[in-house]
Design a protein around this motif. Structure first.
Motif, PDB file in Angstrom:
ATOM      1  N   ILE A  89     -16.473-141.852 -38.598  1.00 22.70           N
ATOM      2  CA  ILE A  89     -15.700-140.619 -38.428  1.00 22.70           C
ATOM      3  C   ILE A  89     -15.913-140.044 -37.031  1.00 22.70           C
ATOM      4  CG2 ILE A  89     -15.553-138.208 -39.179  1.00 22.70           C
ATOM      5  CD1 ILE A  89     -15.932-139.199 -42.035  1.00 22.70           C
ATOM      6  N   THR A  90     -17.160-140.092 -36.536  1.00 22.24           N
ATOM      7  CA  THR A  90     -17.428-139.612 -35.184  1.00 22.24           C
ATOM      8  C   THR A  90     -16.576-140.352 -34.163  1.00 22.24           C
ATOM      9  OG1 THR A  90     -19.702-139.002 -35.734  1.00 22.24           O
ATOM     10  CG2 THR A  90     -19.194-139.304 -33.401  1.00 22.24           C
ATOM     11  N   GLY A  91     -16.496-141.671 -34.302  1.00 18.59           N
ATOM     12  CA  GLY A  91     -15.681-142.470 -33.390  1.00 18.59           C
ATOM     13  C   GLY A  91     -14.223-142.069 -33.427  1.00 18.59           C
ATOM     14  N   LEU A  92     -13.689-141.860 -34.618  1.00 15.01           N
ATOM     15  CA  LEU A  92     -12.292-141.471 -34.752  1.00 15.01           C
ATOM     16  C   LEU A  92     -12.059-140.067 -34.195  1.00 15.01           C
ATOM     17  CD1 LEU A  92     -11.693-142.890 -38.324  1.00 15.01           C
ATOM     18  CD2 LEU A  92     -10.705-143.777 -36.212  1.00 15.01           C
ATOM     19  N   GLU A  93     -13.022-139.173 -34.431  1.00 15.58           N
ATOM     20  CA  GLU A  93     -12.887-137.808 -33.904  1.00 15.58           C
ATOM     21  C   GLU A  93     -12.880-137.802 -32.380  1.00 15.58           C
ATOM     22  OE1 GLU A  93     -16.094-135.647 -35.701  1.00 15.58           O
ATOM     23  OE2 GLU A  93     -14.813-134.867 -37.289  1.00 15.58           O
ATOM     24  N   MET A  94     -13.606-138.733 -31.770  1.00 17.82           N
ATOM     25  CA  MET A  94     -13.682-138.779 -30.311  1.00 17.82           C
ATOM     26  C   MET A  94     -12.485-139.480 -29.683  1.00 17.82           C
ATOM     27  SD  MET A  94     -17.703-139.394 -29.533  1.00 17.82           S
ATOM     28  CE  MET A  94     -17.455-139.049 -27.799  1.00 17.82           C
ATOM     29  N   GLY A  95     -11.591-139.986 -30.529  1.00 15.39           N
ATOM     30  CA  GLY A  95     -10.360-140.570 -30.000  1.00 15.39           C
ATOM     31  C   GLY A  95     -10.266-142.074 -30.088  1.00 15.39           C
ATOM     32  N   ALA A  96     -11.250-142.725 -30.740  1.00 22.43           N
ATOM     33  CA  ALA A  96     -11.134-144.171 -30.943  1.00 22.43           C
ATOM     34  C   ALA A  96      -9.970-144.456 -31.886  1.00 22.43           C
ATOM     35  CB  ALA A  96     -12.436-144.734 -31.515  1.00 22.43           C
ATOM     36  N   ASP A  97      -9.327-145.607 -31.709  1.00 20.87           N
ATOM     37  CA  ASP A  97      -8.170-145.953 -32.531  1.00 20.87           C
ATOM     38  C   ASP A  97      -8.556-146.714 -33.794  1.00 20.87           C
ATOM     39  OD1 ASP A  97      -5.562-145.406 -30.712  1.00 20.87           O
ATOM     40  OD2 ASP A  97      -7.266-145.972 -29.472  1.00 20.87           O
ATOM     41  N   ASP A  98      -9.701-147.360 -33.756  1.00 17.31           N
ATOM     42  CA  ASP A  98     -10.156-148.130 -34.917  1.00 17.31           C
ATOM     43  C   ASP A  98     -11.639-148.409 -34.730  1.00 17.31           C
ATOM     44  OD1 ASP A  98     -10.151-149.501 -37.299  1.00 17.31           O
ATOM     45  OD2 ASP A  98      -8.614-150.954 -36.721  1.00 17.31           O
TER      46      ASP A  98
END
Length: 226
Positions: A89-98
């Motif tokens: 979730i942290t990765g997605l919140e920071m703008g990662a696509d997958d």
């Protein structure tokens, strides 16, 4: 012209294996073995995609992701040895696509790369701009204007808001949004939608009394125009 992928991975066995498979599929590949080098490589020549490990020397993957998102909307797939939901979730919140959890099959990595690249290709032949009271969602320039101010917004958040706002008052289930915004070949789960909605609300909630990003309990979400 071949797509260029920047692989940021400090384990040389993994990075060499990824390079071999990507080059076999026709991609140009650059490797960075630490976060500092990754930033240098990205700034020197922006790639078409970044495969980004989280646990890195010099700068970790979160810091590299933040640096990239300050400058560009380049697709990012996070590679992580951790399977905890909060890390994803942290990765997605920071703008990662997958994200992809190690160990993974190269076939799955290739499927995700191709899926993310397809989703990042927005046609240039149609105008994609929505205007509401104190809100402009512009997919042509990938800009979000809230009360006249430009708000930095990760690409997927902007696409989600555009999708909801393009059909005001229609209720979408989480699975519908995953299918229609992320694509049928997205490998995530429905919590991804909740994370993106939460981040969007932080940007737009309370700006106008003429529209609202609304939860329909037990069903999903809608962009309500009053």
């Amino acid at each position: 012209m071949a797509r260029n992928i920047l692989v940021v991975e400090d384990d040389r066995n993994i990075s060499d294996l990824i390079r071999m498979y990507l080059e076999k599929e026709g991609f140009d590949v650059r490797i960075a073995y630490d976060g500092g080098k990754a930033v240098e490589e990205f700034d020197r020549e922006a790639p078409d995609m970044v495969l980004l490990d989280i646990m890195l020397p010099v700068m970790d993957g979160w810091a590299v992701c933040a640096h990239i998102r300050e400058k560009a909307k380049t697709p990012i797939i996070m590679l992580t040895a951790k399977s905890e939901v909060n890390d994803r979730i942290t990765g997605l919140e920071m703008g990662a696509d997958d994200y992809l959890v190690k160990p993974f099959e190269m076939k799955e990595l290739m499927a995700r790369i191709n899926a993310v690249l397809r989703r990042s290709e927005i046609p240039d032949d149609t105008k994609k701009r929505l205007t509401f009271d104190k809100l402009v969602i512009d997919l042509d320039s990938y800009e979000l204007l809230v009360d006249g101010k430009k708000i930095d917004t990760p690409p997927k958040e902007l696409e989600l808001l555009y999708h909801l706002a393009s059909t005001p008052n229609r209720v979408y289930t989480r699975n519908q949004l995953l299918d229609e915004v992320w694509g049928f070949d997205y490998f995530g789960d429905s919590r991804t939608v909740d994370v993106h909605i939460k981040r969007l609300r932080e940007k737009v909630e309370g700006v106008s009394d003429q529209w609202e990003l609304k939860t329909v309990w037990g069903v999903g979400y809608k962009f309500e125009v009053k």
